[in-house]
Design a protein around this motif. Sequence first.
Motif, PDB file in Angstrom:
ATOM      1  N   PHE A  17      39.567  38.951  53.143  1.00 40.69           N
ATOM      2  CA  PHE A  17      40.983  39.006  52.679  1.00 40.69           C
ATOM      3  C   PHE A  17      41.223  39.563  52.072  1.00 40.69           C
ATOM      4  O   PHE A  17      42.059  40.543  51.642  1.00 40.69           O
ATOM      5  N   ILE A  18      41.802  38.489  51.448  1.00 38.16           N
ATOM      6  CA  ILE A  18      42.120  39.134  49.603  1.00 38.16           C
ATOM      7  C   ILE A  18      41.232  39.832  48.535  1.00 38.16           C
ATOM      8  O   ILE A  18      42.110  40.990  47.750  1.00 38.16           O
ATOM      9  N   TYR A  19      40.257  39.599  48.915  1.00 37.63           N
ATOM     10  CA  TYR A  19      40.317  41.693  48.617  1.00 37.63           C
ATOM     11  C   TYR A  19      39.965  42.381  48.131  1.00 37.63           C
ATOM     12  O   TYR A  19      40.368  43.534  47.535  1.00 37.63           O
ATOM     13  N   MET A  20      40.556  42.736  49.774  1.00 37.61           N
ATOM     14  CA  MET A  20      40.849  44.156  49.380  1.00 37.61           C
ATOM     15  C   MET A  20      42.551  44.006  49.728  1.00 37.61           C
ATOM     16  O   MET A  20      42.023  46.225  49.715  1.00 37.61           O
ATOM     17  N   GLY A  21      42.962  43.628  49.323  1.00 39.87           N
ATOM     18  CA  GLY A  21      44.188  43.811  49.037  1.00 39.87           C
ATOM     19  C   GLY A  21      43.739  43.751  47.318  1.00 39.87           C
ATOM     20  O   GLY A  21      44.994  44.562  46.432  1.00 39.87           O
ATOM     21  N   ALA A  22      42.746  44.142  46.041  1.00 38.61           N
ATOM     22  CA  ALA A  22      42.675  44.375  45.540  1.00 38.61           C
ATOM     23  C   ALA A  22      41.667  45.689  45.646  1.00 38.61           C
ATOM     24  O   ALA A  22      41.948  46.754  44.485  1.00 38.61           O
ATOM     25  N   ASP A  23      40.804  45.574  46.159  1.00 40.48           N
ATOM     26  CA  ASP A  23      39.495  46.989  46.453  1.00 40.48           C
ATOM     27  C   ASP A  23      39.882  48.525  47.032  1.00 40.48           C
ATOM     28  O   ASP A  23      39.859  49.323  46.191  1.00 40.48           O
TER      29      ASP A  23
ATOM     30  N   THR B  10      38.763  37.668  41.656  1.00 42.33           N
ATOM     31  CA  THR B  10      38.547  37.125  43.447  1.00 42.33           C
ATOM     32  C   THR B  10      37.547  37.064  43.096  1.00 42.33           C
ATOM     33  O   THR B  10      36.482  35.621  43.951  1.00 42.33           O
ATOM     34  N   ILE B  11      35.978  37.510  42.557  1.00 41.87           N
ATOM     35  CA  ILE B  11      35.077  38.042  42.928  1.00 41.87           C
ATOM     36  C   ILE B  11      34.661  35.868  42.249  1.00 41.87           C
ATOM     37  O   ILE B  11      33.711  35.614  43.346  1.00 41.87           O
ATOM     38  N   SER B  12      35.294  35.665  41.145  1.00 47.87           N
ATOM     39  CA  SER B  12      34.487  34.737  40.402  1.00 47.87           C
ATOM     40  C   SER B  12      35.259  33.495  40.961  1.00 47.87           C
ATOM     41  O   SER B  12      34.515  32.325  41.440  1.00 47.87           O
ATOM     42  N   TRP B  13      36.534  33.157  41.681  1.00 43.00           N
ATOM     43  CA  TRP B  13      36.980  32.445  42.270  1.00 43.00           C
ATOM     44  C   TRP B  13      36.228  31.412  43.478  1.00 43.00           C
ATOM     45  O   TRP B  13      35.893  30.999  44.104  1.00 43.00           O
ATOM     46  N   VAL B  14      35.880  33.734  44.069  1.00 45.95           N
ATOM     47  CA  VAL B  14      34.925  33.114  45.840  1.00 45.95           C
ATOM     48  C   VAL B  14      33.718  32.385  45.256  1.00 45.95           C
ATOM     49  O   VAL B  14      33.384  31.890  45.368  1.00 45.95           O
TER      50      VAL B  14
ATOM     51  N   LEU C  98      29.007  37.042  48.880  1.00 48.73           N
ATOM     52  CA  LEU C  98      29.834  37.995  48.013  1.00 48.73           C
ATOM     53  C   LEU C  98      29.160  39.271  48.810  1.00 48.73           C
ATOM     54  O   LEU C  98      29.883  40.260  48.531  1.00 48.73           O
ATOM     55  N   GLY C  99      28.489  39.450  48.955  1.00 44.97           N
ATOM     56  CA  GLY C  99      28.236  40.668  49.930  1.00 44.97           C
ATOM     57  C   GLY C  99      28.852  41.334  50.498  1.00 44.97           C
ATOM     58  O   GLY C  99      29.200  42.059  51.076  1.00 44.97           O
ATOM     59  N   PHE C 100      29.609  40.343  51.781  1.00 44.01           N
ATOM     60  CA  PHE C 100      30.270  40.481  53.005  1.00 44.01           C
ATOM     61  C   PHE C 100      31.245  40.761  52.432  1.00 44.01           C
ATOM     62  O   PHE C 100      32.341  41.411  52.917  1.00 44.01           O
ATOM     63  N   VAL C 101      31.827  39.706  51.423  1.00 45.99           N
ATOM     64  CA  VAL C 101      33.581  39.902  50.474  1.00 45.99           C
ATOM     65  C   VAL C 101      33.268  41.790  49.707  1.00 45.99           C
ATOM     66  O   VAL C 101      34.446  42.051  49.984  1.00 45.99           O
ATOM     67  N   ILE C 102      32.483  42.174  48.911  1.00 50.75           N
ATOM     68  CA  ILE C 102      32.618  43.046  48.348  1.00 50.75           C
ATOM     69  C   ILE C 102      32.274  44.675  49.536  1.00 50.75           C
ATOM     70  O   ILE C 102      32.736  45.251  49.202  1.00 50.75           O
ATOM     71  N   GLY C 103      31.197  44.080  50.307  1.00 50.71           N
ATOM     72  CA  GLY C 103      31.776  45.163  51.446  1.00 50.71           C
ATOM     73  C   GLY C 103      32.078  45.528  51.660  1.00 50.71           C
ATOM     74  O   GLY C 103      33.607  46.691  52.478  1.00 50.71           O
ATOM     75  N   TRP C 104      33.349  44.560  52.565  1.00 49.91           N
ATOM     76  CA  TRP C 104      34.636  44.936  53.015  1.00 49.91           C
ATOM     77  C   TRP C 104      35.754  45.070  52.161  1.00 49.91           C
ATOM     78  O   TRP C 104      36.295  45.952  52.901  1.00 49.91           O
ATOM     79  N   GLY C 105      35.506  44.499  51.430  1.00 48.71           N
ATOM     80  CA  GLY C 105      36.511  45.555  50.298  1.00 48.71           C
ATOM     81  C   GLY C 105      36.511  47.165  50.242  1.00 48.71           C
ATOM     82  O   GLY C 105      37.266  47.750  49.677  1.00 48.71           O
ATOM     83  N   ASN C 106      34.866  47.459  50.234  1.00 50.70           N
ATOM     84  CA  ASN C 106      34.274  48.933  49.847  1.00 50.70           C
ATOM     85  C   ASN C 106      34.998  49.731  50.685  1.00 50.70           C
ATOM     86  O   ASN C 106      35.120  50.441  50.900  1.00 50.70           O
ATOM     87  N   ILE C 107      34.729  49.086  51.803  1.00 50.63           N
ATOM     88  CA  ILE C 107      34.971  49.171  53.245  1.00 50.63           C
ATOM     89  C   ILE C 107      36.438  50.233  53.250  1.00 50.63           C
ATOM     90  O   ILE C 107      36.566  51.306  53.800  1.00 50.63           O
ATOM     91  N   ASN C 108      37.516  49.609  52.931  1.00 55.53           N
ATOM     92  CA  ASN C 108      38.649  50.003  52.675  1.00 55.53           C
ATOM     93  C   ASN C 108      39.207  50.950  51.838  1.00 55.53           C
ATOM     94  O   ASN C 108      39.964  51.102  51.809  1.00 55.53           O
TER      95      ASN C 108
END
Length: 523
Positions: free
Chosen positions: A313-319, A417-421, A435-445
Amino acid sequence: MSSSSHFRTSSDRSDRSDDEKNIGRVDIYNADLPADPDAHLTAAEKAEIDRKLVRKLDIQLIPWLCMLYLLSFLDRTNIGNAKIGGLQKSLGNMSTGKYNAALSIFFVSYALFEPLANVLLKRMRPSIFIPIIMYEYPSQLQVPLLIIKRVIWGACMTSMGYVQNWNGLMTARFFLGLAEAGLYPGVNYFLSCWYKRSEFGVRAAIFFSAAAVSGSFGGLLAAAITKMGGLGGRPGWAWIFILEGLLTIVFGILSFFFVHDFPDTATFLTEQDRARVIRRLKLDNQSSAEHEEFKMAYFWSAVKDWKMYMGMFIYMGADMPLYAFSLFLPSIVSGMGYKDATTAQLMTVPPYACAAVLTIIVGIYADRTGRRGLCNIFIPMIGVAGFGMLLGSNQPHVKYAGTFLGALGIYPCIANTISWVSNNIEGSYKRGIVLGFVIGWGNINGIVSSNIFFQAPQYTVGHATIMAYMTASLVLGSTLMHFLLKRENAARLAGKRDYLVEGLSKKEAEALGDNRPDFLYTT
């Protein structure tokens, strides 16, 4: 005696820092801790050896990975430079809707392949995975195949310079996303297997700053390359794709010799240095440096962890803002009145340069203080103010100043954010999956990013959507995460989680990863 009997009382914990409490208890859980090759040395001599070891890691690992990410981000966003160089007109007066669809298709293949990519990075060798992205375990007979696969990413980029219509552009962008998937989460996971949690953030920031540098470099390069229009019968925008794709192919081939594996097998380290790296990570409550067999339990542990979903949720706000900004900055600048394509390309350079500097500064600060959550709460406010200026003003100079603030508010939050996670997930496979899910979801956005800029030159919907994402996901999401982690740390320090290790052996306690009572979260 149960493991929990080793804990100190609550009163013993209350008068020391979190780091001191953690270090004092770490040997209880670290099974198979390598022997200290420097046990006979003084503390000052050990510190000097450790400093030289970290410097050696930095020199061997960071520069080449930064170059690869610079090329990666350059290749996925240079379509924005090609647009103001005449891409849409050359491909049959392509509509805005079709152009946005070509941007979106990249994120579909890119995001869907992210979670699997990190698992494969751990199972295969980084020196093979990172250069080629596609997977084949090496053997003598497969070397020619590996060299061919290594150039797929660059070949996809180069092919975009020869497309004749929208369908060709869509196909090239889809395969470009597939080829690039795994690099960013893979490298962040890879670096987390080399550095302590207090060292990881600035390395991730330096690595990601390559994205901001690519923005500056891309604008300068595009301004020069578009002058080649007509050469070989190709328009200037086509040469952007062709030359940058060829550059990627060259670096892809060279990467086979410059990308290293994990600490327990890295050939550039001596046997003593390997022991030092593994030991320092274990003493930092990490076990990611050594080989670990994949089990589905790691996958289920990841998807059941609330921190993964908060991270998404947090990462999509940056990505989402990141891709919106990088894909459309040339168009935004062009809409300010800088109609000449070369001038508009050059005007995109300074905001990226400033963002690269702040990204590294925030990485250093967050590493030294551990206040990653607070950085994620306050830095985005700069970006919100910047997009407010873009949204509310018609003055070119005010709008251009807004692009600086927008970049400053977005770029540092990606790496932070990635460092925090990563800091708060232990276990190599679990961290890779998260990390794959976090970054993958960010990229879907990124699909959202590709479809919100359609009201030139004001781009009201685009700027407003970015402000909403940054406020809701980055600021409010990070605030919630910060307080939840602080509450859990307080419970662990009070001994309320000691029951989790009762009756467990050292090895079994270590296998709990970030659920161990002695694992204190970075807040």
